[in-house]
Structure formats: structure tokens, C-alpha cells
Design a protein around this motif. Structure first.
Motif, PDB file in Angstrom:
ATOM      1  N   SER A  15       0.856  -1.079  -0.095  1.00 35.92           N
ATOM      2  CA  SER A  15       0.151  -0.016  -0.047  1.00 35.92           C
ATOM      3  C   SER A  15       0.917   1.209   0.045  1.00 35.92           C
ATOM      4  N   ALA A  16       1.061   1.787  -1.008  1.00 32.88           N
ATOM      5  CA  ALA A  16       1.661   3.223  -1.290  1.00 32.88           C
ATOM      6  C   ALA A  16       1.044   4.196  -0.237  1.00 32.88           C
ATOM      7  N   PHE A  17      -0.159   4.117  -0.011  1.00 29.79           N
ATOM      8  CA  PHE A  17      -0.855   5.143   0.796  1.00 29.79           C
ATOM      9  C   PHE A  17      -0.348   4.893   2.116  1.00 29.79           C
ATOM     10  N   LEU A  18      -0.298   3.577   2.756  1.00 28.51           N
ATOM     11  CA  LEU A  18       0.327   3.393   4.188  1.00 28.51           C
ATOM     12  C   LEU A  18       1.789   3.195   4.286  1.00 28.51           C
ATOM     13  N   GLY A  19       2.423   3.149   2.929  1.00 30.70           N
ATOM     14  CA  GLY A  19       3.852   2.977   3.183  1.00 30.70           C
ATOM     15  C   GLY A  19       4.503   1.616   3.679  1.00 30.70           C
ATOM     16  N   LYS A  20       3.666   0.707   3.444  1.00 33.99           N
ATOM     17  CA  LYS A  20       4.146  -0.716   3.827  1.00 33.99           C
ATOM     18  C   LYS A  20       3.472  -1.861   3.287  1.00 33.99           C
ATOM     19  N   THR A  21       3.955  -2.853   3.204  1.00 36.11           N
ATOM     20  CA  THR A  21       3.006  -4.212   2.667  1.00 36.11           C
ATOM     21  C   THR A  21       2.104  -4.680   3.819  1.00 36.11           C
ATOM     22  N   ILE A  22       0.923  -5.118   3.489  1.00 35.29           N
ATOM     23  CA  ILE A  22       0.015  -5.312   4.420  1.00 35.29           C
ATOM     24  C   ILE A  22      -0.784  -6.636   3.810  1.00 35.29           C
ATOM     25  N   GLY A  23      -1.331  -7.657   4.612  1.00 31.78           N
ATOM     26  CA  GLY A  23      -1.821  -8.674   4.416  1.00 31.78           C
ATOM     27  C   GLY A  23      -2.645  -9.600   4.928  1.00 31.78           C
ATOM     28  N   LEU A  24      -3.490 -10.795   4.810  1.00 32.55           N
ATOM     29  CA  LEU A  24      -4.039 -11.568   5.452  1.00 32.55           C
ATOM     30  C   LEU A  24      -3.382 -12.907   5.266  1.00 32.55           C
ATOM     31  N   ALA A  25      -3.384 -13.707   6.363  1.00 36.23           N
ATOM     32  CA  ALA A  25      -2.874 -14.982   6.424  1.00 36.23           C
ATOM     33  C   ALA A  25      -3.907 -16.077   7.107  1.00 36.23           C
ATOM     34  N   MET A  26      -4.105 -17.164   6.721  1.00 36.46           N
ATOM     35  CA  MET A  26      -4.826 -17.887   7.335  1.00 36.46           C
ATOM     36  C   MET A  26      -3.833 -19.001   7.931  1.00 36.46           C
ATOM     37  N   VAL A  27      -3.646 -19.194   9.366  1.00 42.48           N
ATOM     38  CA  VAL A  27      -2.739 -19.694  10.338  1.00 42.48           C
ATOM     39  C   VAL A  27      -3.667 -20.695  10.998  1.00 42.48           C
ATOM     40  N   GLN A  28      -2.938 -21.945  10.974  1.00 43.04           N
ATOM     41  CA  GLN A  28      -3.581 -23.116  11.404  1.00 43.04           C
ATOM     42  C   GLN A  28      -3.388 -23.167  13.242  1.00 43.04           C
ATOM     43  N   LYS A  29      -4.007 -23.841  13.922  1.00 39.82           N
ATOM     44  CA  LYS A  29      -4.073 -23.719  15.443  1.00 39.82           C
ATOM     45  C   LYS A  29      -2.557 -24.003  15.911  1.00 39.82           C
ATOM     46  N   GLU A  30      -1.992 -24.763  15.311  1.00 35.64           N
ATOM     47  CA  GLU A  30      -0.510 -25.122  15.757  1.00 35.64           C
ATOM     48  C   GLU A  30       0.520 -23.874  15.545  1.00 35.64           C
ATOM     49  N   GLY A  31       0.084 -22.767  14.664  1.00 36.10           N
ATOM     50  CA  GLY A  31       0.877 -21.777  14.408  1.00 36.10           C
ATOM     51  C   GLY A  31       0.950 -20.694  15.478  1.00 36.10           C
ATOM     52  N   LYS A  32       1.720 -19.940  15.555  1.00 35.11           N
ATOM     53  CA  LYS A  32       1.697 -18.950  16.887  1.00 35.11           C
ATOM     54  C   LYS A  32       1.549 -17.497  15.796  1.00 35.11           C
ATOM     55  N   ALA A  33       0.489 -16.811  16.266  1.00 38.51           N
ATOM     56  CA  ALA A  33       0.276 -15.766  15.657  1.00 38.51           C
ATOM     57  C   ALA A  33      -0.575 -14.908  16.567  1.00 38.51           C
ATOM     58  N   GLU A  34      -0.037 -14.500  17.570  1.00 35.40           N
ATOM     59  CA  GLU A  34      -0.699 -13.562  18.273  1.00 35.40           C
ATOM     60  C   GLU A  34      -0.172 -12.262  18.063  1.00 35.40           C
TER      61      GLU A  34
END
Lengths: 225, 939
Positions: B887-906
């Protein structure tokens, strides 16, 4: 659905196709309609199958279990499923009735009849629902003795066995198409968004039979000849 | 040196007055009109035409009926064309295939000498450890084995044509009373008798002429008989004759598919008669694949149809005491060195390295042991064997099989209703019998009946195998010419436990090549049955052949693809986008503008002024009737029966397992009418889904698909109100037209439906309008908006803008198993409703541990991971990136990820992301990334 105002210049899905063919334009009930493409277009010149755009025809879909009763109240007799008939009495007089299923009917009228037909549908009671589908449906018309052979290349359906007065919903190269056989013409109704592709397919598959696109003027002459 | 006979005969199909030529591997080959590539090569003395699949052994003409794989060549860029069936074209460029570097000297034949390293089941036993070894070997094996290469054209000759006109492949449809497959005597008489009964018939014949094998019969009376039938059939207006059409499939409801050149024929009929005739079966002995080994009818065809001498000195092996073949060869000037009469005398070995040099014949004792052996020099070994049916189509039609006395084959004994077999394919022998049966079958078909087939006996696999597999155990004794499978391969496979025909086929690959078992299928089953004969084992007698499946013969992908026109849908604003310089993308069947040249500028316009995007591809449904509200309450997780007219609500649809199916908006137009939008690709499904539930539970709710009827534009940005106000008298203030309201209003005189919603995160209206007014309305909006900075924006900008808001796209950020809770959309599930599709499951999983969850992340820099990039933890994948953009407007890369329950994504943790050899660390973040309070939507 409200009838759109006339005089602005409504365009069918094939507008740019008509432009590329060099259409001479005319206005029909607010629609920009190709009157002809070639100044030499004439009845005698068309011994070959011809293809025309008639998307501006008014199309009203009526759904409901109480269709039969509604038709009776409207003063006309429903054709049998899979049949078409011209309505000669009642408030829809002059329209064609296409009975696509037990509980589905299309009323097909001239472009200028749109407002009249919608008014006639207004105030419908019970489990019957008229809906103006003119905007969403393109209508391609074919005329000529070779038309069944052209269409047989496009449909898995046994096209040559269809008789005048019949209609059916079928598939055409991945598109859902309603096919109605009139005494002199074949009408294909399909989604407006699909019309451009199907127009090209028909011309391509009819090439060996010499299929030719024609404008509204010659189509009218052929229909009334 | 030409092997062409100097004198023409009455049976020739070539026109000697019309010489033509083509090249084969660069060498000019003379031919005549009417020649096939194979016959012309034979006439030019070319013995080796191809190399075998695995061992790269030389192969030459063998059957001349298109059944075997020995003459596959590349013709004018089309690979795996059967030379014996393909007519010569003047100037054609023909190449041999599957050889390196040359056809005459193929280095890869080294595999033939080291074949002991490639036992049966090679792929299942080799390259297991270490695991990377397969990846190394795979590339080499792909190049070494195979059936030619598809060569992309140097330039696309159709590049200037519309997409739907590209290529020359087409479909022909026919609907008739009767389809007859096979234009031999039985097929001709069947077609004629049905036509005489007033039936419409299509007759499919794979060769260029009708008449079958009688075209090259030495009996003039038989030729006259069949010629008379041919003339009658051509004269009949009720029979459509299609020659050169290879019927390759028999499907449900008697649909027969055939390939004729570049045309796919689809013929549907009330009745089908298969009169495909018979073919001589193979004999298995050492080196039985050498060029110079020919079936008897192949030699006859070369001599009689094309005037070509198949050799100079022949040995004939005959199973037919009445055969005239020896006399035919002698009459043509071929010296016959020996005639072996089966089963008393058999060939045990063909001699030669690249071409037949001689044959070893052996006498057999009463118990089948070879005794006296004698070697004969020759360049032609003719196998005038007994017959087997050409019955692939019957097999596809579910035919049952039987043996016939003294036969080395299986024959049809029972067919299903509407399908008949007639002629030599049923095991009949004389012409009179064949003609009579064809006639009866045609009459039966005309009256909707079937004829009874000759009654045989249970097949004896040992006897069948004995007649096909000759004594001997040395060298390579080929059963499957396509896949280079020898008798000993089958024996070894059975010893390993693959002792049932279907298992044997899959393990050894026998009958899995281009001939689809036409050459080897019955032989392989007989070998399998022989091993089990008399034993109390699971081995079946070969009365049940392996499953027949279409296509029964190789056909090009172009022919298969001919039936698949790719539909293309056009928005009512297509021409306007073109005029604005849109760069197009295919999105499902739709053409959509990806961008107009500068994605960042398009995003900026939406944030700072206004942008407009064509969203006419959204599915649009009208749901009407007194049950409409109840239907929507039941079909969506939200509640709609309490939605007030003029209001819009988000809708999420799940199936009975709680899996998300689709989403969109629902607007209430009036008390009994709703207007629904769906995702672009799902409208047909949602329409059917709603109609289904309406039919089951809500009879007075009617669903109509209005997708094509309405075009739609999303006008968004801080100036959107100012622009729209120029064209409508509708009060657009927050008070009169608040966020999530929907009203009908005239815009520039066009009746539109306006929905105030915000997918791209700025104040805006979705404007739905009658499609025929699209050009006019676009023009009006652009005229009104351009002075205020209005810009059209495409999908690329929309994807960035919606990601800034953290909006989920169903099917992109969710998959076929995602529930609303996993997608963090539990807020849209109203479990207090009495019932709706998926309620019980969603009730059960609410509060339970989620299998996976959708998380947002940010990343420094502009290097956005590709959609589908792996989320990795401790070296193992624990999720995937569903969407990511810079996002040029925000000046960074943004995204969504689907993470399984085993993954740490706090929140605040790092996510390791890998794709295409790259590795980055992203930080789990809150979403939305932009305007979390939604103030911009309510300006």
C-alpha cells in the motif's frame, strides 16, 4: 423496476459491434437501433441466413404458482409449457407469450410497449410476480431456411426437429439460451453480458452458409414479407 | 528404391496421375494422392518409422488399421499422428518422434541393452531413497520416454482474431434415430435397412472410403456386392455418411463422439449399432516387434490399396487354412521362403537388429514343445493370424464377453438396450451371414428392438493364450507394443501378486498406451487367466476384460477442446473502459479492467478525491414474494425479515457444516422485495441455492437473476457526494441517506438503485442502473466528476483498498472449509434465530478451539508475498498468505494469512513467510489497517 426515460439513447450489448459493421442508426423507443449496415441490403439479396439484434424488445418475466389464474384474469389463455403464442385478447394483446415452464411465462412485446406492459402488470395480487427483464436479456433473431443448419452446429439440441410455435431453454457453447421458433424467424434470448460472444459464435459457425448480419429495416421486411 | 508396384489394380485408392511429395525427417518422399503417410514411406523403402516408448527399439508398419502405436509420427507439428491412417498432404513436414538424436541411430536405445535394470514396476521400486533422486531422474525420464512433443507455433496466426475464433477445431452435432459405427458390409446393410424403414441414420467410418476389408478382397463378386451397398447408402437421403471419422467414445444416452480431422462430432441417437469389424491378433515370440513383421491384412492393404510391396522375400505364418495370402504375395512378385501353419509350426524368433533379416521357425510336438528349428532369410514376416473383434466401443457400452469354439479371442455376447453389435465384430465369418445380420440389426433398431448374438461358450484362457503366446522364453517377447511390456514382465508382475487383470494393467502399464489395449488387451488377460487356470485363486478367467474407457484411440487435445468454448462476459461499460485505456484481466468468465496505467494514482484518487470502479460483475438477484424475508432468514446467517425498506445489511451464507459459501449485501426494496448482491463467480450457485430452499420451504418466494440486467459502479471518495449530487435530486446527506441505506433514485434521468456501502473504505455509493443506460451514465458521471478529480480505478487498486480495510473476499481469503469464526466474522452469525442453514453446526463450534484463523500482518518494504505463500514455523508450514499487497498510501506491505491452530500468531509476533525461494518476517497486526473507526465511510 421503473421504465427508463426515453430520448437519451439506450444501447444494446452489441452497440460497438454494430458500430464496427458501419451501422446507420435509427431510434426505436429510446434505443439506438442499427437500421442497416449496407445501403445495398435488400430482400432479394438475402437468400442466405441472416442475423439481427432485437435486444430492445420488451421482456416481462412472470413467475408463480398462480400463473394460470393470473392469465385468466388478464384475459388471455396460457400456451402449454414449451409453446409460444400470440396474445390477441386482454390487456396484453399484441404480445407474444412464451411458456417456459409450468410456473414461468415471458411476455415479449415491442420496445415501445414496455411502459404499457408494466402498467398492465402493476397491482398483481397473489403468488404471481411480474418482473421487467428487458435490460438483462439480449435477443438475437435469425431468418432463412438454412438457420436450422447453422444452429445445429452450435447446439447439442436437435434443432432441426423444433417446430414453429415451440420454445425451449438449452445450452449454447457454455451459455444458457432460450430458443423460440416463430413462423419465419428463430429468436435466441440470452444474458446481455453474453450477447457479444454469442453473436460472434453464430457468425463464425454460419460462415459456410453465408450468414449475414442485417439491420432492423430489412428484418422488419423479412418478417412481414 | 521404390517398392511401388508398376501396374495399378482395380482395388487401388491412390491416384497415380497426381504425384505429390512431403518430407520425412528432412528427406523428400514421393507419394500419390490417396496415399497415407505410412504407405508412402513403405513405398519409398522406409522401414523404420518410429522408436518404441521405453527401449527405443525401431518400429515399422505393423497393422495398418491405426490400432498399434508403431507408426506414430509428428505431421505438420501435430505429434503422435498415426502414419498409416493419415492422408498425405503435398508439402507436409513429417518428423519421427521419440528418438535422440536420429531415427536411424538412436543413442537412447542403450536402454534396450540395460533393460534388466528396468524391471516391471520400475517406477514403484526405484528412486524411493534418497527422495531427491526422483526429481533428478524425472526430467531425464520425461525426455527419454514419451510420445512426441507439442511444439508451440512460432507465431500465433490468429492473434488478430477474436478469441472465440482462434483455432480451427469445431464441434458438429447430430441427433438421429440410429448411429452406425463402421462402414463395412454389416454397417452398410444396417444403415440401409434402417433408412428404408424411414429412420434417420448417421454412418461413421474411420477410413476415407466405405466398404471395410472388402475393398481389398480378391473376390471380385464380394467387391461388387459391397460396392453396390456403398452406392445405395450414398444415394439414400436418410443416411449421412461421415468418412474419416474415428468414433472414440460411447457415452450415456447413446451419445457417440468421433474425431474427424479437427472436428469433434457428437452424435446422439435412439439406437447405436457397432459394426467395427475384426482385426488379426498379435503373436508373441522373440523380437516380434522388428520392422518387417506385419499382420496379414496389413500386407494385403499395402498391396491392394496402395500398390506397395511390403517386402521382397517373405515367410508367412498362417492360422487360416483357406487363406489366399500366399498366392497374393506371389502374384505381386514377392518370393515366399516358407509358410508355417499354426499351430503345428511356429515362429520362435525374428532375426535382425534394426530390420528383419530372418525368422527361426520350429515344429511343435503334440504337447506344444518346439523340436526341429530352421532359419529362413527374409525381409518380411507376415502373421496371417485368426481374428479378434474391434470392440472398444462395445466395451465402453458395457458389453459382456464370451468365447467361441476354436477362437483365440473373446466376442460380444450381450449388449444393453439400444446398443447392438453386427457383422464380423460378433464373430461371424461369411459375407452372407454378415450382410444378413447387419440387415436384421438395422430393422431391429428401426423398431426399437435388438438382435440376439451367436451363443458361444465360456472362454478358455489357457487355450487362448496358447494360440497367441508361442513357445519360448528368451529375449524380448512383446505383448504391449505401446509401453514395451514383454511376456516375462507380466509373469514377474503376477509373481509379485499383481495377478488380477486390473491390477496387472496398472502395475505393468500393459494396455495403457495409445492403442488402449487394441493390440494387447486380450493377450494380456489371457496370460493372466492362463496363470490362474485350474487354481483355487482369486485370478479370474479373462472373460472379464479390463475396463474400456474413452477415448479408445489417440485424439488431439484440440478436438477435445473443441467442445469447450470459453464463454466471455462483457460489462455494459466495456467500451468506456477501453476508451479510458483499461488493461484487461480475465476474472472467471468476465473481462474486467485491472488498472488504467497507474495503480497508486488510482488508490490516491479514492482517498483524496473520488474513484469509480465497474462492479457490474457482482451477482444481482431479485427475491420477491411474501415468503422472501423468511427465505433469506433461513439461507443467510444474518436476519433480514426485520430489515426496514431502504436499508442494507451484510449477508453471509453457510452450508449445513457451517462452511462459508458466499457473501454480499441484502437491501430491502419493499415489504416483499429484496435486492441481493453476491460475489461475481457465485451468482449461479446462490441463485440455485435460494431456489432450492424456496422450492422446499418457501413457495411464495421467487428468485430472479438480474446480473445482466443491471450494470453497477462504485463511486467512492470524499468527493463522491459532490459528484453524485450534480446528477440527482436525491438528498445524499448523512441524515437522508446514511451509511448502509439503499434507495431508488433518478441519476441523470436514469432510474438507479443507490446503495451507500463502502468496500474500499471511503464514503461512497454503489450505483446500480439498467444495463442499456451504462454508456450514457458513465459519460455523465465522468463529466460531473473529472473537474473534482474523479478517476476510474481497476481491480488492482480495489484489492489494495479493501485490504487496507481488512475486508475479506470469500474464496480468496477463505477456502472450502472456512467457518465464519475462523474468518473472524462471528459477528455476522445470529444464533438467536430459530433456524437457518448451518445453525446447529455453528452453535456447536462457537467458542470451540478454531482449526485455523485469519490474521492480519504488516511487512516493511514493497516486496509483497505472493498469494498462497507459506507461513512457516520451525521449518514446517502452519498456514498460508491469502492476500498481500503493498500500500503506497500506508507506506508498507499489508496482508492476511490463514494460520492453523498449531501456528503462533498472536498480536505483535513475527510470522515467517516463504515463497519462491524468498523468506521474510512479517508482524501480526490489528485490522483494519486504515480508518479503524470507519469515520471515512460516514463523512
Amino acid at each position: 423496476v421503473t421504465v427508463i426515460q426515453t430520448g437519451i439513447g439506450w444501447r444494446s450489448a452489441l452497440h460497438t459491434v454494430h458500430q464496427e459493421l458501419g451501422a446507420r442508426w435509427t431510434q426505436v423507443a429510446g434505443w439506438e437501433v442499427p437500421a442497416s449496415y449496407d445501403p445495398k441490403e435488400s430482400l432479394s439479396a438475402h437468400r442466405v441466413p441472416v442475423l439481427a439484434d432485437q435486444s430492445w424488445l420488451t421482456k416481462i418475466q412472470v413467475d408463480g404458482a398462480e400463473l394460470q389464474a393470473w392469465a385468466g384474469q388478464s384475459g388471455f389463455v396460457l400456451p402449454a409449457p414449451g409453446q409460444i403464442s400470440k396474445i390477441t385478447e386482454g390487456k396484453f394483446s399484441g404480445c407474444w407469450a412464451y411458456r417456459l415452464a409450468d410456473d414461468r411465462l415471458w411476455l415479449v412485446g415491442e420496445a415501445g410497449d414496455r411502459e404499457k406492459l408494466l402498467k398492465a402488470c402493476a397491482g398483481t395480487q397473489g403468488c404471481v410476480h411480474p418482473l421487467d427483464i428487458t435490460s438483462g436479456l439480449a435477443c438475437l433473431v435469425l431468418h432463412g431456411s438454412q438457420v436450422p443448419n447453422v444452429l445445429a452446429k452450435l447446439f447439442s439440441l436437435d434443432v432441426p426437429s423444433l417446430k414453429a410455435g415451440q420454445c425451449t431453454i438449452t445450452g449454447l457453447q457454455g451459455y444458457k439460451v432460450t430458443l423460440a421458433v416463430h413462423a419465419k424467424t428463430w429468436r435466441l434470448f440470452l444474458g446481455r453480458d453474453e450477447a457479444r460472444d454469442v453473436w460472434g459464435l453464430i457468425l463464425h459457425n454460419g460462415h459456410e452458409h453465408g450468414i449475414t448480419p442485417i439491420g432492423a429495416e430489412l428484418l422488419s421486411q423479412l418478417e412481414n414479407a | 528404391v521404390s517398392s511401388r508396384l508398376s501396374k495399378s489394380s482395380a482395388t487401388e485408392v491412390i491416384d497415380r496421375s497426381k504425384p505429390i511429395q512431403f518430407t520425412f525427417d528432412g528427406k523428400t518422399i514421393p507419394a500419390y494422392e490417396g496415399d497415407t503417410i505410412g504407405s508412402a514411406l513403405a513405398a519409398a523403402g522406409v522401414n523404420t518409422i518410429s522408436r518404441s516408448f521405453k527401449y527405443h527399439r525401431p518400429r515399422g508398419l505393423y497393422c495398418l488399421t491405426g490400432s498399434c502405436p508403431n507408426c506414430l509420427v509428428e505431421a505438420d507439428g501435430v505429434p503422435s499422428v498415426r502414419a498409416c491412417q493419415t492422408a498425405c498432404e503435398n508439402g507436409a513436414v513429417v518428423r519421427s518422434q521419440n528418438r535422440w538424436p536420429f531415427l536411424k541411430f538412436d543413442f537412447l536405445r542403450i536402454g534396450d541393452f540395460f533393460s534388466f535394470l528396468m524391471p516391471v514396476g520400475f517406477y514403484y521400486k526405484t528412486f524411493i531413497r534418497p527422495r531427491f533422486s526422483w526429481h533428478l531422474a524425472e526430467k531425464f525420464l520425461k525426455r527419454a520416454a514419451g510420445l512426441g512433443h507439442v511444439r508451440p507455433p512460432a507465431a500465433d496466426p490468429y492473434a488478430k482474431e477474436p478469441e472465440h475464433l482462434r483455432g480451427e477445431y469445431q464441434v458438429e452435432y447430430r441427433n438421429v434415430d440410429l448411429t452406425v459405427v463402421g462402414g463395412g458390409p454389416a454397417g452398410l446393410s444396417a444403415a440401409l435397412s434402417a433408412a428404408q424403414a424411414g429412420k434417420k441414420v448417421v454412418l461413421l467410418e474411420r477410413e476415407a472410403q466405405l466398404g471395410g476389408h472388402l475393398r481389398f478382397s480378391t473376390d471380385a463378386q464380394q467387391r461388387d456386392t459391397v460396392q453396390s451397398l456403398v452406392l445405395q447408402v450414398h444415394a439414400s437421403s436418410s443416411v449421412e455418411v461421415v468418412t474419416g471419422a474415428e468414433a472414440f467414445g460411447l457415452w450415456e444416452d447413446n451419445l457417440v463422439t468421433a474425431a474427424k480431422g479437427k472436428n469433434l462430432w457428437k452424435v446422439r441417437a435412439g439406437q447405436v449399432i457397432v459394426a467395427t469389424g475384426r482385426a488379426q491378433h498379435q503373436l508373441v515370440f522373440e523380437n516380434n516387434d522388428l520392422p518387417g513383421v506385419l499382420l496379414g491384412n496389413a500386407a494385403r492393404r499395402l498391396l491392394s490399396l496402395y500398390g506397395v510391396l511390403p517386402g521382397k522375400r517373405a515367410v508367412v505364418v498362417s492360422a487360416n487354412p483357406d487363406s489366399t495370402l500366399v498366392n497374393e504375395l506371389k502374384a505381386a512378385g514377392i518370393s515366399v521362403a516358407a509358410v508355417a501353419s499354426l499351430p503345428e509350426q511356429v515362429p520362435v524368433k525374428a532375426l535382425g537388429f534394426s530390420h528383419l533379416k530372418g525368422v527361426v521357425l520350429a515344429d511343435l510336438t503334440a504337447d506344444g514343445k518346439p523340436t526341429f528349428k530352421q532359419t529362413y532369410e527374409c525381409d518380411l514376416l507376415v502373421l496371417d493370424t485368426s481374428y479378434e473383434p474391434v470392440a472398444s466401443l462395445l466395451g465402453q457400452g458395457g458389453c459382456a464377453w464370451q468365447g467361441l469354439p476354436g477362437s483365440a479371442s473373446l466376442w460380444p455376447c450381450r449388449t444393453r438396450t439400444g446398443l447392438q453389435a453386427a457383422g464380423h465384430v460378433t464373430g461371424l465369418k461369411t459375407l452372407d451371414e454378415v450382410l444378413a445380420q447387419g440387415r436384421e440389426a438395422g430393422q431391429a433398431a428401426a423398431s426399437g428392438n435388438s438382435i440376439a448374438l451367436p451363443v458361444g461358450a465360456p472362454a478358455d484362457p489357457s487355450s487362448m493364450a496358447g494360440m497367441r503366446v508361442l513357445p519360448g522364453a528368451d529375449g524380448k517377447r512383446f505383448v504391449c507394443l505401446c509401453e514395451d511390456v514383454c511376456e516375462k514382465d507380466l509373469v514377474h508382475a503376477m509373481a509379485e501378486g499383481f495377478d488380477e487383470p486390473e491390477l496387472l494393467k496398472r502395475y505393468s502399464t500393459v494396455s495403457m498406451g495409445p492403442c488402449q489395449g487394441k493390440t494387447c488387451g486380450i493377450t494380456a488377460s489371457a496370460i493372466c487367466g492362463r496363470a490362474g487356470a485350474g487354481q483355487e485363486t482369486k485370478i479370474k478367467a479373462p472373460t472379464e476384460l479390463t475396463t474400456f474407457r474413452p477415448p479408445s484411440t489417440p485424439i488431439s487435445l484440440g478436438v477435445l477442446g473443441a467442445a469447450k468454448h470459453h464463454p466471455t462476459r462483457y460489462s455494459p461499460l466495456h467500451a468506456e473502459h477501453d476508451a479510458e485505456g483499461a488493461v484487461w484481466m480475465d476474472m472467471g468468465e468476465w473481462k474486467r479492467p485491472l488498472h488504467y496505467g497507474d495503480v497508486d494514482a488510482e488508490c490516491r484518487a479514492v482517498h483524496e478525491a473520488a474513484g469509480i470502479i465497474d462492479v457490474g460483475t457482482l451477482g444481482k438477484l431479485a427475491v420477491r414474494g411474501k415468503d422472501a424475508g423468511a427465505l433469506l432468514d433461513f439461507s443467510y446467517t444474518h436476519r433480514f425479515s426485520d430489515l426496514k425498506p431502504g436499508k442494507v445489511r451484510y449477508g453471509l451464507m453457510c452450508d449445513d457444516t457451517g462452511t462459508i459459501l458466499d457473501d454480499g449485501t441484502v437491501s430491502r426494496v419493499s415489504e416483499d422485495e429484496f435486492f441481493i448482491t453476491t460475489t461475481s463467480g457465485n451468482v449461479a450457485f446462490v441463485e440455485q441455492w435460494l431456489k432450492w430452499w424456496a422450492g422446499v420451504k418457501y413457495p411464495c418466494a421467487h428468485v430472479a437473476n438480474m446480473t445482466a440486467a443491471y450494470g453497477a459502479m462504485n463511486l467512492a471518495g470524499p468527493k463522491a457526494r459532490d459528484i453524485l449530487s450534480k446528477l440527482t435530486k436525491q438528498d445524499l446527506s448523512n441524515e437522508a441517506f446514511p451509511y448502509m441505506a439503499g434507495l431508488d433514485a433518478l441519476v441523470a434521468g436514469v432510474p438507479c438503485r443507490l446503495l451507500r456501502i463502502g468496500f474500499v473504505g471511503e464514503m461512497g455509493w454503489e450505483v446500480h442502473f439498467p444495463a442499456e443506460a451504462g454508456s450514457y451514465l458513465w459519460d455523465q458521471l465522468m463529466r460531473a466528476g473529472k473537474p473534482l478529480g474523479l478517476k476510474p480505478f481497476g481491480i488492482a487498486a480495489q484489492r489494495v483498498l479493501r485490504l487496507q480495510k481488512g475486508h475479506v473476499i470469500i474464496g480468496v481469503d477463505t477456502d472450502g472449509l472456512t467457518t465464519p469464526y475462523e474468518a473472524d466474522m462471528g459477528w455476522s452469525v445470529k444464533l438467536d434465530k430459530p433456524d437457518f442453514v448451518g445453525r446447529s453446526r455453528l452453535l456447536a463450534i462457537k467458542g470451540a478451539e478454531r482449526r485455523q484463523r485469519l490474521v492480519a500482518f504488516t511487512l516493511d518494504g514493497q516486496n509483497a508475498p505472493g498469494d498462497g505463500a507459506a507461513v512457516v514455523q520451525d521449518g514446517f508450514p502452519v498456514g498460508r498468505v491469502t492476500s498481500a499487497r503493498y500500500s503506497a498510501f500506508l507506506g508498507k506491505t499489508i496482508g492476511l494469512a490463514m494460520v492453523q491452530k498449531e501456528g503462533k500468531a498472536e498480536m505483535g509476533q513475527n510470522l515467517e513467510i516463504r515463497w519462491e525461494g524468498q523468506q521474510v518476517y512479517a508482524k501480526v497486526a490489528e485490522r483494519p489497517f486504515y480508518d479503524p473507526q470507519g469515520a471515512r465511510l460516514k463523512l
